[in-house]
Design an enzyme around this catalytic site. Sequence first.
Site, mmCIF file in Angstrom:
data_model
loop_
_atom_site.group_PDB
_atom_site.id
_atom_site.type_symbol
_atom_site.label_atom_id
_atom_site.label_comp_id
_atom_site.label_asym_id
_atom_site.label_seq_id
_atom_site.Cartn_x
_atom_site.Cartn_y
_atom_site.Cartn_z
ATOM 1 N N TYR A 113 -42.036 46.768 -8.888
ATOM 2 C CA TYR A 113 -41.112 46.517 -7.781
ATOM 3 C C TYR A 113 -40.744 45.036 -7.740
ATOM 4 O O TYR A 113 -41.605 44.166 -7.637
ATOM 5 C CB TYR A 113 -41.773 46.937 -6.478
ATOM 6 N N TYR A 152 -30.777 48.180 -5.985
ATOM 7 C CA TYR A 152 -31.866 48.160 -5.011
ATOM 8 C C TYR A 152 -31.858 49.478 -4.256
ATOM 9 O O TYR A 152 -31.090 49.686 -3.330
ATOM 10 C CB TYR A 152 -31.681 46.985 -4.048
#
Length: 388
Positions: free
Chosen positions: A297, A341
Amino acid sequence: MSLRHPDLLGGRAAVAGIGATAFSKDSGRSELSLAVEAVRAALDDAGLAPGDVDGLVTFTMDTNPEITVAQAAGIGELSFFSRVHYGGGAACATVQQAALAVAAGVAEVVVCYRAFNERSGRRFGSGVQHREPSAEGAALGWQLPFGLLTPASWVAMAAQRYLYEYGLTPEVFGHVAVTDRRHAANNPAAYFHGKPITLADHAASRWIAEPLRLLDCCQETDGGQAIVVTTPERARDLRHPPAVVLAAAQGAGRRQEAMTSFYRDGLAGLPEMGVVARQLWRTSGLRPADIDVGILYDHFTPFVLMQLEEFGFCGPGEGGDFVAADALPLNTHGGQLGEAYLHGMNGIAEAVRQLRGTSVNQVPGAARALVTAGTGVPTSGLVLGTDD
């Protein structure tokens, strides 16, 4: 305290389908429309029909209720539905929740989804605009009056301490940005397709919150992503080889807050990801050397380096050199800095593509993939593997 023994989930569920919308900066559509398109695409990828689904999992932040998505997607009765809190930290935990339901026989086909207009609608990067009275809101009251209003400003505090503690400069973060954008340049689905960057580009980008520059921060995206989870046995009869859930874990550290854990003993690490790492290694029986590709991430580059260190790929303060050496294929879809995203859900899809052998930046013989969810908050992670 966290678990100190392997859990029983490993090998009892698999990802059978992945689907997404186009990733954009202005979808011009409702978030429900995005969610439904992603869910249908994932079911089609798996070779399943909406009527096969009996479970749905999403984020507490998602605006699309499970029953509304079920109606709009043509799904019938549900025997399981669940939501996971803490923003991007929920990503891998949605698959964990689905896997738990499948392993327990509560549901047989569970779809995890996340959809939002995060660029054209509510932008997380704009910071806290309003907070209803709550325990969570009260915690932010210790930060907001002093100008710490945005995720970038919160992460900058930890990033500054990381640099100080290990005698590094902000340029060390550039290796993550360059790696992500190199992979995104080959990915037609990525917003930054065809647009690699150099370390010089990173160093020349404007400051956002020192020591973070523009190219240290993920983009804001409109779009949706869905993941289909079922039993390994059923997945073997579907369109693609299954990506087996070898391990799944959630983690929150001591004195954990959501992005503002400034009163812990140290700021140069991510204890919540340490909890996840220990459980993933215990349950899977694997170690860093066994991982073929890492999908970490990357809402902000410093936390990628800290994750590598928490998982034991390298020592404290060595994450930048590890990434610079290309010691592990990393974020081969371009990550959230380069592709989109989607609160980490698109990273899970990339891990599945790697195990299928269909990634645009394919790692030869990839058989084990590590995926992580959002950091700085209670988080989660997965180890996915081929069915062998």
